[in-house]
Design an enzyme around this catalytic site. Structure first.
Site, PDB file in Angstrom:
ATOM      1  CD  GLU A 154      -2.690  -1.261   0.775  1.00 57.37           C
ATOM      2  OE1 GLU A 154      -3.636  -0.191  -0.029  1.00 57.37           O
ATOM      3  OE2 GLU A 154      -3.172  -2.221   0.161  1.00 57.37           O
ATOM      4  CB  CYS A 169      -1.311   7.067   2.589  1.00 62.59           C
ATOM      5  SG  CYS A 169      -2.633   6.489   3.784  1.00 62.59           S
TER       6      CYS A 169
HETATM    7  P1  NAP Z   1       9.285   4.191   3.639  1.00 58.69           P
HETATM    8  O1  NAP Z   1      10.136   5.256   3.356  1.00 58.69           O
HETATM    9  O2  NAP Z   1       8.575   3.676   2.340  1.00 58.69           O
HETATM   10  O3  NAP Z   1       8.867   2.617   4.254  1.00 58.69           O
HETATM   11  C1  NAP Z   1       8.578   1.942   4.864  1.00 58.69           C
HETATM   12  C2  NAP Z   1       9.482   1.240   5.203  1.00 58.69           C
HETATM   13  O4  NAP Z   1       9.854   0.474   3.583  1.00 58.69           O
HETATM   14  C3  NAP Z   1      11.047   1.793   6.364  1.00 58.69           C
HETATM   15  O5  NAP Z   1      10.692  -0.173   7.169  1.00 58.69           O
HETATM   16  C4  NAP Z   1      11.947   1.515   5.276  1.00 58.69           C
HETATM   17  O6  NAP Z   1      12.865   1.197   6.092  1.00 58.69           O
HETATM   18  C5  NAP Z   1      11.511   0.425   4.320  1.00 58.69           C
HETATM   19  N1  NAP Z   1      12.382   0.909   2.892  1.00 58.69           N
HETATM   20  C6  NAP Z   1      12.442   1.895   2.486  1.00 58.69           C
HETATM   21  N2  NAP Z   1      12.769   2.129   1.091  1.00 58.69           N
HETATM   22  C7  NAP Z   1      12.871   0.934   1.113  1.00 58.69           C
HETATM   23  C8  NAP Z   1      14.161   0.683   0.238  1.00 58.69           C
HETATM   24  N3  NAP Z   1      14.731   0.776  -0.718  1.00 58.69           N
HETATM   25  N4  NAP Z   1      14.254  -1.188   0.816  1.00 58.69           N
HETATM   26  C9  NAP Z   1      14.189  -1.557   1.647  1.00 58.69           C
HETATM   27  N5  NAP Z   1      13.116  -1.115   2.719  1.00 58.69           N
HETATM   28  C10 NAP Z   1      12.940   0.120   1.806  1.00 58.69           C
HETATM   29  O7  NAP Z   1       7.231   5.296   3.831  1.00 58.69           O
HETATM   30  P2  NAP Z   1       7.102   6.152   5.057  1.00 58.69           P
HETATM   31  O8  NAP Z   1       7.976   7.485   4.571  1.00 58.69           O
HETATM   32  O9  NAP Z   1       7.726   5.135   6.462  1.00 58.69           O
HETATM   33  O10 NAP Z   1       5.801   6.606   5.112  1.00 58.69           O
HETATM   34  C11 NAP Z   1       5.204   7.015   4.613  1.00 58.69           C
HETATM   35  C12 NAP Z   1       4.901   7.047   2.788  1.00 58.69           C
HETATM   36  O11 NAP Z   1       4.031   5.707   3.578  1.00 58.69           O
HETATM   37  C13 NAP Z   1       3.773   7.735   2.207  1.00 58.69           C
HETATM   38  O12 NAP Z   1       4.166   7.541   1.093  1.00 58.69           O
HETATM   39  C14 NAP Z   1       2.781   7.185   2.473  1.00 58.69           C
HETATM   40  O13 NAP Z   1       1.116   8.104   1.521  1.00 58.69           O
HETATM   41  C15 NAP Z   1       2.860   5.830   2.825  1.00 58.69           C
HETATM   42  N6  NAP Z   1       1.273   5.700   3.441  1.00 58.69           N
HETATM   43  C16 NAP Z   1       0.724   4.873   3.024  1.00 58.69           C
HETATM   44  C17 NAP Z   1      -0.340   4.605   3.216  1.00 58.69           C
HETATM   45  C18 NAP Z   1      -1.676   3.247   2.346  1.00 58.69           C
HETATM   46  O14 NAP Z   1      -2.570   2.358   3.442  1.00 58.69           O
HETATM   47  N7  NAP Z   1      -1.330   2.860   1.153  1.00 58.69           N
HETATM   48  C19 NAP Z   1      -0.668   4.370   4.545  1.00 58.69           C
HETATM   49  C20 NAP Z   1       0.145   4.865   5.128  1.00 58.69           C
HETATM   50  C21 NAP Z   1       1.328   5.506   5.037  1.00 58.69           C
HETATM   51  P3  NAP Z   1      14.028   2.562   6.016  1.00 58.69           P
HETATM   52  O15 NAP Z   1      13.742   4.106   6.410  1.00 58.69           O
HETATM   53  O16 NAP Z   1      15.029   1.280   7.086  1.00 58.69           O
HETATM   54  O17 NAP Z   1      15.143   2.326   4.909  1.00 58.69           O
END
Ligand code: NAP
Length: 490
Positions: free
Chosen positions: A245, A281
């Site tokens: 998501e 999100c």
């Molecule tokens: P994020 O930076 O993508 O991080 C989420 C997880 O993924 C973290 O544990 C991160 O670990 C890991 N990750 C990120 N890039 C990676 C990669 N290239 N390889 C391996 N692991 C990776 O997201 P966030 O900043 O926490 O959350 C904000 C985002 O979430 C926004 O875009 C928001 O819209 C979205 N969101 C979506 C929903 C939905 O239901 N669709 C709900 C809430 C939030 P590391 O930090 O250790 O890299």
């Protein structure tokens, strides 16, 4: 490499340092998870329901402590976080209740039909089995409801899967403490050791999703992160389902008939846009509004009264500011700013970019960039056809909203345009706020979700972790044993 909490209100590090989980520790965690899954998946559904209820009770009992830690790590505020713990335990209990009631799956029993194919066939029993150990990645902005014990973990556990979660580095203490409480509650209630486990570190995340013993991935987070992990899951020698998501730019359209009170509408828009400092999100990233000077005037005046909130982390602020600058340049929009910020922590002044449909039609692709924070884009239009045309150029969204009078003749065409690119279409309601209900669909065309057919919220989320199996031609005495009640309940 260690991970430590940072207070986003001050920029200061605090608390214990978490070492990245080593390759050897990961191997032991997954081996235990695989063993646990053998037992957990074959437990009667009502037993698993009872254990999930024990987890929810334990989290509620420790809510005050959890909220305190999460507030320091995320700056989201104790009121919001207390509500989020309640939402998290409600989600867990919803699955428990359905398991105990035996509500999930009714196996399809298809009696043998004599004769030659295609009419004739043997007896079939089509049922489901837990898919196996699941890796779960939570997002920074929901440290409870979309994190280590959020809907992904609850639905996977309910399905009979063991779960290995990757802690989010923006709330490592909240993640660890939540999992520790849940593991103790599960163990006390009789769950096999290893049913739930946690690891820390970026490399752990990549290693867990590529471990051949992991059978599915569930992710909530950014488009970039989700796509990277999705690609890893698909490039394995044995590709697995990856339910991501991701971020979303959720369009809101208001027609003339929906804009009866422009000043009140402007206030409601800002409430939704700036909730949680815009870090949702389901944030209304794009607002399509008829040309209306009263609305724009009210928007400017009211924005000046709004305070900035802290970002979840320095990385979130840096990315937001970068995307905002790129959007300012790409749209050539007029900038309207909120109160200036004077703080040591991670803050940015709220901002609205005002442009027109005619201007954006020159390059609509610019509108699909999620600006995760206190920034919105307002697009004025003169004809509904312009909006429909721009919506067709947007990437998939979690939610699309329409504000209009029920008798508005343009509503139906707009609803169809929104439904084509969104997982949920709301009428006279803002996109923020996702109810946990059986009728909910939280997903949508990519990049809202990497699996458009599934939801991550509501009871149907369990379907992501139940693998169909057909048993063909078994004698009656074996059917009872085969269609055990690990999913169906009583
Ligand atoms: P994020 O930076 O993508 O991080 C989420 C997880 O993924 C973290 O544990 C991160 O670990 C890991 N990750 C990120 N890039 C990676 C990669 N290239 N390889 C391996 N692991 C990776 O997201 P966030 O900043 O926490 O959350 C904000 C985002 O979430 C926004 O875009 C928001 O819209 C979205 N969101 C979506 C929903 C939905 O239901 N669709 C709900 C809430 C939030 P590391 O930090 O250790 O890299």
């Amino acid at each position: 490499m260690t991970i430590q909490s940072v207070n986003p209100r001050t920029g200061e590090s605090f608390g214990p340092k978490f070492a990245s989980t080593t390759a050897q520790a990961l191997d032991e965690i997954v081996a235990a998870s695989e063993r646990a899954c053998e037992v957990w998946s074959m437990m009667a559904a009502d037993e698993r329901g009872r254990i999930l209820n024990a987890v929810a009770d334990a989290l509620d009992a420790h809510a005050e402590k959890l909220v305190e830690i999460a507030d320091l790590e995320t700056g989201l505020g104790k009121v919001r976080l207390t509500g989020e713990v309640g939402r998290t335990t409600f989600q867990i209990r919803s699955f428990a209740t359905a398991l105990i009631a035996g509500d999930f799956i009714s196996p399809t029993v298809d009696a043998a039909v004599d004769g030659a194919p295609p009419q004739g066939h043997p007896k079939f029993l089509r049922t489901v089995r837990a898919i196996g150990p699941v890796a779960v990645f939570g997002a920074s902005n929901f440290p409870f409801a979309f994190s280590v014990l959020g809907g992904d973990t609850a639905s996977a556990l309910a399905a009979g899967c063991s779960v290995v979660v990757k802690a989010h580095p923006a709330h490592p203490q909240t993640s660890q403490t939540t999992v520790d409480i849940a593991i103790k509650a599960m163990s006390d209630a009789g769950a096999p050791a290893g049913t739930l486990a946690i690891g820390h570190g970026f490399e752990f995340g990549k290693a867990i999703i590529t471990d051949p013993r992991i059978c599915a991935g569930a992710f909530t987070g950014s488009k970039a992160g989700g796509r990277a992990l999705f690609d890893l899951a698909q490039s394995r020698p044995n590709p697995i389902p990856f339910y991501g998501e991701l971020g979303s730019v959720n369009p809101v359209v208001v027609t003339e008939s929906g804009l009866a009170d422009p000043a009140t509408f402007a206030g409601a828009y800002l409430d939704s846009l700036l909730m949680g400092n815009g870090q949702f999100c389901t944030n209304p990233g794009l607002l399509f509004v008829p040309e209306n000077s009263e609305f724009l005037q009210a928007l400017q005046e009211q924005l000046l009264l709004r305070d900035a909130g802290p970002f979840l982390s320095e990385a979130t602020k840096v990315l937001h500011d970068k995307v905002r600058t790129a959007l300012e340049e790409a749209t050539g929009a007029k900038k309207v700013s909120g109160k200036a910020v004077d703080s040591l922590g991670f803050f940015s002044t709220p901002e609205i970019l005002i442009t027109s449909a005619g201007q954006m039609m020159k390059d609509p692709s610019k509108l699909s960039a999620e600006c995760f924070g206190p920034t919105g884009i307002v697009i004025t239009y003169s004809k509904v056809a312009e909006v429909i045309s721009l919506l067709a150029h947007l990437e998939g969204a979690l939610v699309g909203c329409l504000f209009a009078a029920p008798t508005d003749h343009s509503a139906v065409a707009l609803v169809h345009a929104l439904a084509k690119m969104s997982g949920r279409v709301a009428f006279n309601a803002w996109p923020t706020g996702v109810a946990v209900a059986a009728g909910q669909h939280h997903g949508g065309p990519y990049p809202a979700s990497t699996s458009t057919l599934h939801t991550s919220v509501g009871i149907h989320a369990i379907e992501r972790f139940l693998r169909p199996v057909t048993f063909q031609g078994f004698p009656d005495e074996l059917y009872a044993a085969i269609s055990h009640d690990s999913v169906k309940g009583k």
